[in-house]
Design a protein around this motif. Sequence first.
Motif, mmCIF file in Angstrom:
data_model
loop_
_atom_site.group_PDB
_atom_site.id
_atom_site.type_symbol
_atom_site.label_atom_id
_atom_site.label_comp_id
_atom_site.label_asym_id
_atom_site.label_seq_id
_atom_site.Cartn_x
_atom_site.Cartn_y
_atom_site.Cartn_z
ATOM 1 N N LEU A 19 36.421 25.624 39.310
ATOM 2 C CA LEU A 19 35.726 26.433 39.366
ATOM 3 C C LEU A 19 34.299 26.112 38.829
ATOM 4 O O LEU A 19 33.080 26.356 39.531
ATOM 5 C CB LEU A 19 35.887 27.888 38.480
ATOM 6 C CG LEU A 19 37.250 28.511 39.260
ATOM 7 C CD1 LEU A 19 37.654 29.595 38.343
ATOM 8 C CD2 LEU A 19 36.941 29.099 40.376
ATOM 9 N N SER A 20 34.144 25.626 37.795
ATOM 10 C CA SER A 20 32.925 24.967 37.196
ATOM 11 C C SER A 20 32.056 23.982 38.208
ATOM 12 O O SER A 20 30.966 24.151 38.381
ATOM 13 C CB SER A 20 33.065 24.402 35.605
ATOM 14 O OG SER A 20 33.640 25.788 34.952
ATOM 15 N N TYR A 38 24.574 34.408 35.474
ATOM 16 C CA TYR A 38 25.428 33.814 36.608
ATOM 17 C C TYR A 38 26.100 34.720 37.298
ATOM 18 O O TYR A 38 26.473 35.902 36.918
ATOM 19 C CB TYR A 38 26.238 32.987 35.820
ATOM 20 C CG TYR A 38 25.641 32.092 34.899
ATOM 21 C CD1 TYR A 38 25.151 30.673 35.393
ATOM 22 C CD2 TYR A 38 25.577 31.900 33.652
ATOM 23 C CE1 TYR A 38 24.769 29.828 34.583
ATOM 24 C CE2 TYR A 38 25.154 31.162 32.819
ATOM 25 C CZ TYR A 38 24.290 29.753 33.190
ATOM 26 O OH TYR A 38 23.815 28.894 32.368
ATOM 27 N N ARG A 39 26.284 34.390 38.617
ATOM 28 C CA ARG A 39 27.332 35.046 39.500
ATOM 29 C C ARG A 39 28.791 34.906 39.440
ATOM 30 O O ARG A 39 28.885 33.356 39.750
ATOM 31 C CB ARG A 39 26.842 35.199 40.736
ATOM 32 C CG ARG A 39 27.352 36.330 41.961
ATOM 33 C CD ARG A 39 26.972 35.997 43.310
ATOM 34 N NE ARG A 39 27.405 34.636 43.817
ATOM 35 C CZ ARG A 39 28.347 34.139 44.298
ATOM 36 N NH1 ARG A 39 29.363 35.094 44.404
ATOM 37 N NH2 ARG A 39 28.666 33.121 44.888
ATOM 38 N N THR A 40 29.811 35.518 39.258
ATOM 39 C CA THR A 40 30.959 34.978 39.014
ATOM 40 C C THR A 40 31.572 35.345 40.479
ATOM 41 O O THR A 40 31.724 36.389 41.172
ATOM 42 C CB THR A 40 31.779 35.842 38.060
ATOM 43 O OG1 THR A 40 31.223 36.108 36.991
ATOM 44 C CG2 THR A 40 33.175 35.452 37.832
ATOM 45 N N PRO A 41 32.231 33.942 40.929
ATOM 46 C CA PRO A 41 32.976 33.890 42.337
ATOM 47 C C PRO A 41 34.236 34.654 42.020
ATOM 48 O O PRO A 41 35.280 34.128 41.770
ATOM 49 C CB PRO A 41 33.156 32.570 42.650
ATOM 50 C CG PRO A 41 33.281 31.816 41.156
ATOM 51 C CD PRO A 41 32.321 32.662 40.325
ATOM 52 N N TRP A 42 34.223 36.071 42.219
ATOM 53 C CA TRP A 42 35.415 37.040 41.754
ATOM 54 C C TRP A 42 36.715 36.744 42.218
ATOM 55 O O TRP A 42 37.516 36.609 41.805
ATOM 56 C CB TRP A 42 34.875 38.366 42.020
ATOM 57 C CG TRP A 42 36.002 39.549 41.522
ATOM 58 C CD1 TRP A 42 36.424 40.322 42.516
ATOM 59 C CD2 TRP A 42 36.416 39.730 40.204
ATOM 60 N NE1 TRP A 42 37.139 41.123 41.849
ATOM 61 C CE2 TRP A 42 37.364 40.883 40.702
ATOM 62 C CE3 TRP A 42 36.405 39.410 38.953
ATOM 63 C CZ2 TRP A 42 38.259 41.634 39.605
ATOM 64 C CZ3 TRP A 42 37.171 39.949 38.069
ATOM 65 C CH2 TRP A 42 37.952 40.801 38.306
ATOM 66 N N ARG A 43 36.698 36.611 43.580
ATOM 67 C CA ARG A 43 37.810 36.435 44.469
ATOM 68 C C ARG A 43 38.520 35.377 44.157
ATOM 69 O O ARG A 43 39.545 34.983 43.974
ATOM 70 C CB ARG A 43 37.401 36.541 46.089
ATOM 71 C CG ARG A 43 36.926 38.095 46.406
ATOM 72 C CD ARG A 43 36.713 38.318 47.826
ATOM 73 N NE ARG A 43 37.631 37.703 48.755
ATOM 74 C CZ ARG A 43 38.431 38.258 49.405
ATOM 75 N NH1 ARG A 43 38.819 39.592 49.036
ATOM 76 N NH2 ARG A 43 39.305 37.955 50.193
ATOM 77 N N GLU A 44 37.772 33.894 43.988
ATOM 78 C CA GLU A 44 38.149 32.858 44.169
ATOM 79 C C GLU A 44 38.523 32.489 42.552
ATOM 80 O O GLU A 44 39.480 31.969 42.518
ATOM 81 C CB GLU A 44 36.931 31.737 44.343
ATOM 82 C CG GLU A 44 37.416 30.464 44.191
ATOM 83 C CD GLU A 44 36.548 29.341 44.834
ATOM 84 O OE1 GLU A 44 36.832 28.098 44.494
ATOM 85 O OE2 GLU A 44 35.482 29.794 45.372
#
Length: 390
Positions: free
Chosen positions: A60-61, A238-244
């Motif tokens: 993710l990072s 920061y925007r979190t890639p929620w679904r991923e």
Amino acid sequence: MGDRSRQGPVTAGIVTAVVGPSSSVVVVLAGLTAVGASPAQAASGLLTLLVTQALGMLWLSVRHRTPIILAWSTPGAALLASMPAVAGGWPAAVAAFGITGLLILLTVVIPRLGDLVAAIPASLAQGMLAGVLVPLCLAPVTALAGAPLAVAPVVLIWLVLLPVSRRWAVPAALGVALVVVLVTGGGAVSAADLVPALSWTTPRVTLEAVVAVSVPLYVVTMASQNVPGVAVLTAHGYRTPWRESLIVTGLGTTLGATTGGHAINLAAIAAALAAGPEAGRDPNRRWIAGVTTAVTMLVLAAASGALATLVQAAPDGVMQAAAGLALLGTLSGSLLAALSDPRDREAAVLTVLIAASGVAFLGIGAAFWALAAGLVIRHVMRLARQGVPV
């Protein structure tokens, strides 16, 4: 100048990797043991959690250039530690962990499932968590009374460091507890016990374990970890890639269940260390802290067998005291959130008390019944205030 800009996120990542797990590792081992894990199986669970969250963080990072920190579910571990024996034993608990992971994955496919969790009043969800934590947070008091010579050093170092460096108070207490173990019982540990190893368990699904473990574990992981984790990243821009993120943590939880991992999720408190100014002045480079955290956790995973063995070799009360101290901050936050809405205080207090009681009914633990009772009382009280006969 360039070296210093790199040192910020690297240092922050190392600190995050050390402070996060060391503050709750005792809780994790206690939780796994409470639901039937043998010492080898609990050590396997610790190794699994460190590796799965590290691999998830790396993905993710790097992919999103965002300091996304994953962690094991500390509230979930505390929930497990408060439970009576699970119907079906450790194989049933392992199956329940896997189903928790599937529920997280289903949240991606069926957003309504996440909406249902979000619809649970925060006062009741936090009240359930607070009730689960109360008996665990009493351990420093009872352990100090029962074994003052062994427990006093643990409590004293925590008291000394708390006003000076709150972040390091619990890790230091754990360090002192491990010293106590080495002094009092470390000689009983064999070299073979220190080597990290995975232990496979064939899952066995039971309805009681699904209701008693999977559902509360899913609720506390989503409500107390994933949702706050998004809020922390948002607060730092920061925007979190929620679904991923849910896919990664759901897969990690599901795949890690058979070797003892109970649940991984977005970190909340630890995420602030990697996403904040301590990780460097340039927000665009703080994702390096996520990578460093992951790499450091993989290094720590190599020492997981030794850590688990030392924790399990501790005299009675020593590690329980360290775990209780580690959870005090979570308890205070949960109580504050549970009682924040005056309209829900009766229902929240009832939820806390039932969860703290530890009673089981129909093979289902207190956490489930606490939440169910809290929802009923809240509904009745809301109707009464509106003048509807009940």
